[in-house]
Design a protein around this motif. Sequence first.
Motif, PDB file in Angstrom:
ATOM      1  N   ASP A 156       0.797  -1.277  -0.057  1.00 29.50           N
ATOM      2  CA  ASP A 156      -0.035  -0.014   0.095  1.00 29.50           C
ATOM      3  C   ASP A 156       0.762   1.270   0.166  1.00 29.50           C
ATOM      4  OD1 ASP A 156      -2.766  -1.433   0.190  1.00 29.50           O
ATOM      5  OD2 ASP A 156      -1.721  -1.875   2.122  1.00 29.50           O
ATOM      6  N   ALA A 157       1.826   1.290   0.722  1.00 24.36           N
ATOM      7  CA  ALA A 157       2.905   2.503   0.942  1.00 24.36           C
ATOM      8  C   ALA A 157       3.647   2.518  -0.421  1.00 24.36           C
ATOM      9  CB  ALA A 157       4.044   2.174   2.052  1.00 24.36           C
ATOM     10  N   MET A 158       3.884   1.455  -1.250  1.00 25.13           N
ATOM     11  CA  MET A 158       4.422   1.434  -2.636  1.00 25.13           C
ATOM     12  C   MET A 158       3.651   2.141  -3.498  1.00 25.13           C
ATOM     13  SD  MET A 158       6.438  -2.064  -2.436  1.00 25.13           S
ATOM     14  CE  MET A 158       7.006  -2.105  -4.099  1.00 25.13           C
ATOM     15  N   GLU A 159       2.135   1.700  -3.599  1.00 27.13           N
ATOM     16  CA  GLU A 159       1.372   2.212  -4.379  1.00 27.13           C
ATOM     17  C   GLU A 159       0.916   3.870  -4.101  1.00 27.13           C
ATOM     18  OE1 GLU A 159      -1.324  -1.829  -5.080  1.00 27.13           O
ATOM     19  OE2 GLU A 159      -2.017  -0.385  -3.556  1.00 27.13           O
TER      20      GLU A 159
ATOM     21  N   ALA B  26       3.249   5.769  -2.836  1.00 25.99           N
ATOM     22  CA  ALA B  26       4.537   6.728  -3.274  1.00 25.99           C
ATOM     23  C   ALA B  26       4.483   6.777  -4.822  1.00 25.99           C
ATOM     24  CB  ALA B  26       5.681   5.744  -3.013  1.00 25.99           C
ATOM     25  N   LYS B  27       3.825   5.879  -5.432  1.00 25.57           N
ATOM     26  CA  LYS B  27       3.851   5.913  -6.753  1.00 25.57           C
ATOM     27  C   LYS B  27       2.802   7.008  -7.310  1.00 25.57           C
ATOM     28  CE  LYS B  27       2.776   3.270 -11.004  1.00 25.57           C
ATOM     29  NZ  LYS B  27       2.320   1.904 -11.508  1.00 25.57           N
ATOM     30  N   PHE B  28       1.677   7.140  -6.596  1.00 23.65           N
ATOM     31  CA  PHE B  28       0.613   7.917  -6.754  1.00 23.65           C
ATOM     32  C   PHE B  28       1.158   9.401  -6.714  1.00 23.65           C
ATOM     33  CE2 PHE B  28      -3.299  10.795  -5.923  1.00 23.65           C
ATOM     34  CZ  PHE B  28      -3.897  10.370  -7.417  1.00 23.65           C
ATOM     35  N   CYS B  29       1.901   9.558  -5.629  1.00 23.08           N
ATOM     36  CA  CYS B  29       2.730  10.935  -5.171  1.00 23.08           C
ATOM     37  C   CYS B  29       3.459  11.449  -6.118  1.00 23.08           C
ATOM     38  CB  CYS B  29       3.477  10.755  -3.787  1.00 23.08           C
ATOM     39  SG  CYS B  29       2.056  10.615  -2.264  1.00 23.08           S
ATOM     40  N   LYS B  30       3.893  10.672  -7.262  1.00 27.34           N
ATOM     41  CA  LYS B  30       4.709  11.319  -8.229  1.00 27.34           C
ATOM     42  C   LYS B  30       3.951  12.165  -9.286  1.00 27.34           C
ATOM     43  CE  LYS B  30       8.088   7.548  -7.934  1.00 27.34           C
ATOM     44  NZ  LYS B  30       8.319   6.335  -8.468  1.00 27.34           N
ATOM     45  N   HIS B  31       2.702  12.128  -9.187  1.00 28.71           N
ATOM     46  CA  HIS B  31       1.978  12.984 -10.187  1.00 28.71           C
ATOM     47  C   HIS B  31       2.019  14.615  -9.984  1.00 28.71           C
ATOM     48  CE1 HIS B  31       0.089   9.441 -11.890  1.00 28.71           C
ATOM     49  NE2 HIS B  31      -0.553   9.094 -10.750  1.00 28.71           N
ATOM     50  N   VAL B  32       1.991  14.932  -8.820  1.00 29.92           N
ATOM     51  CA  VAL B  32       2.097  16.311  -8.472  1.00 29.92           C
ATOM     52  C   VAL B  32       2.834  16.540  -7.107  1.00 29.92           C
ATOM     53  CG1 VAL B  32       0.199  17.206  -9.846  1.00 29.92           C
ATOM     54  CG2 VAL B  32       0.011  16.364  -7.424  1.00 29.92           C
TER      55      VAL B  32
ATOM     56  N   ASP C  97       4.711   3.258  11.695  1.00 25.86           N
ATOM     57  CA  ASP C  97       6.136   3.434  11.706  1.00 25.86           C
ATOM     58  C   ASP C  97       6.725   3.125  10.219  1.00 25.86           C
ATOM     59  OD1 ASP C  97       6.211   5.123  13.850  1.00 25.86           O
ATOM     60  OD2 ASP C  97       7.018   3.372  15.121  1.00 25.86           O
ATOM     61  N   VAL C  98       6.741   1.798   9.659  1.00 26.90           N
ATOM     62  CA  VAL C  98       7.199   1.270   8.645  1.00 26.90           C
ATOM     63  C   VAL C  98       6.769   1.769   7.450  1.00 26.90           C
ATOM     64  CG1 VAL C  98       7.148  -0.934   7.244  1.00 26.90           C
ATOM     65  CG2 VAL C  98       7.748  -1.092   9.969  1.00 26.90           C
ATOM     66  N   PHE C  99       5.187   2.206   7.450  1.00 28.73           N
ATOM     67  CA  PHE C  99       4.511   2.754   6.407  1.00 28.73           C
ATOM     68  C   PHE C  99       5.203   4.235   6.348  1.00 28.73           C
ATOM     69  CE2 PHE C  99       1.242   4.706   4.058  1.00 28.73           C
ATOM     70  CZ  PHE C  99       0.557   4.125   3.300  1.00 28.73           C
TER      71      PHE C  99
END
Length: 350
Positions: free
Chosen positions: A276-279, A281-287, A313-315
């Motif tokens: 979920d954290a990886m998904e 982070a990917k979405f955060c690349k848009h703007v 914490d890991v997330f």
Amino acid sequence: METLQKKDIRAYNLPQLKEVFKEMGEKPFRANQVYEWLWKKSARSFNEMSNLSKALREQLNANFDINAVKINGSQFSADKTIKNTFVLHDAHLIEGVLIPTTERMTACVSSQVGCSLTCKFCATGYMERKRNLTADEIYDQVVLINQQAIENYGIPLSNIVYMGMGEPLLNYANVLKSVDRLTAEDGLNMASKRITVSTAGIAKMIKKLGDDNVKFNLALSLHAANDQKRNEIMPINEQNTLAALAEALKYYFAKTKNPVTYEYIVFNDFNDGIQDAMELAKFCKHVPCKVNIIEYNPISFADFTNTTEDKLDVFANYLKKQGITTVIRRSRGKDIDAACGQLAVKEGQA
């Protein structure tokens, strides 16, 4: 002569008000005086308008209403958060919250009576949407919460968040008009950058914010960067997919150059894993953006629970390692159902 139904005087902008006064045989500067009383001095009755003649005040009283919002009741949390139930002129109830922290004094205001979006984790989502709030009803919440901040803590409001009951972008015109009255020099003259409007994600209205080149901050309640999961908890995602939201956010950023805040509630064993954290982070690349991770506040309607500290914490650390500004927001006012996702006027509260 038949009696005219009284009109809400705050529904008029200044040019319209000048026309009304002209029809009444009054000089245009009188409209300016009344407008200042309404929006700069937050007058709640015509009798307060001391630089108007008694005859004019009586005439205004006879023809117009000021549909002032009133506090119906307040609850005080152990952490100094204050939750208010406000009563509107037509007896509907809404809620608004004063959130004091060491850095800021924040008003959380509502934009609708109830909500139509049925997000599974939010108490307001289980209420029926009765109607939109007018711009003056939103403005009044800020005025009353500001008075409360000064009376209780000796500090005026520093921030306003449209994160109470309702979806602000489904009440677009009134929300923007209320922001105008809060920020205008002939209004409360608050800074646009101190105001955040939060949406569950209505792509076409996010684009409209870009077209209108708004100056306030935009927050998107994301809570999952995976369409299947987001559909499950936020039915609005079925018509406003993550791809549609990404496109809208890029358009918004191109027009406004305002970074976006993503709000992400971490539910135990649902959206709190490393995938979920990886998904996200990917979405955060848009703007350009930052992420507010919010702990879940249980409500009686839903079976979700908050994630564990370890997983949280890991997330958060994964996002930080990806260079994403990440803040963990601790709940305020949970003991009085004033925290994020808990606002819902209860039966018999009136």
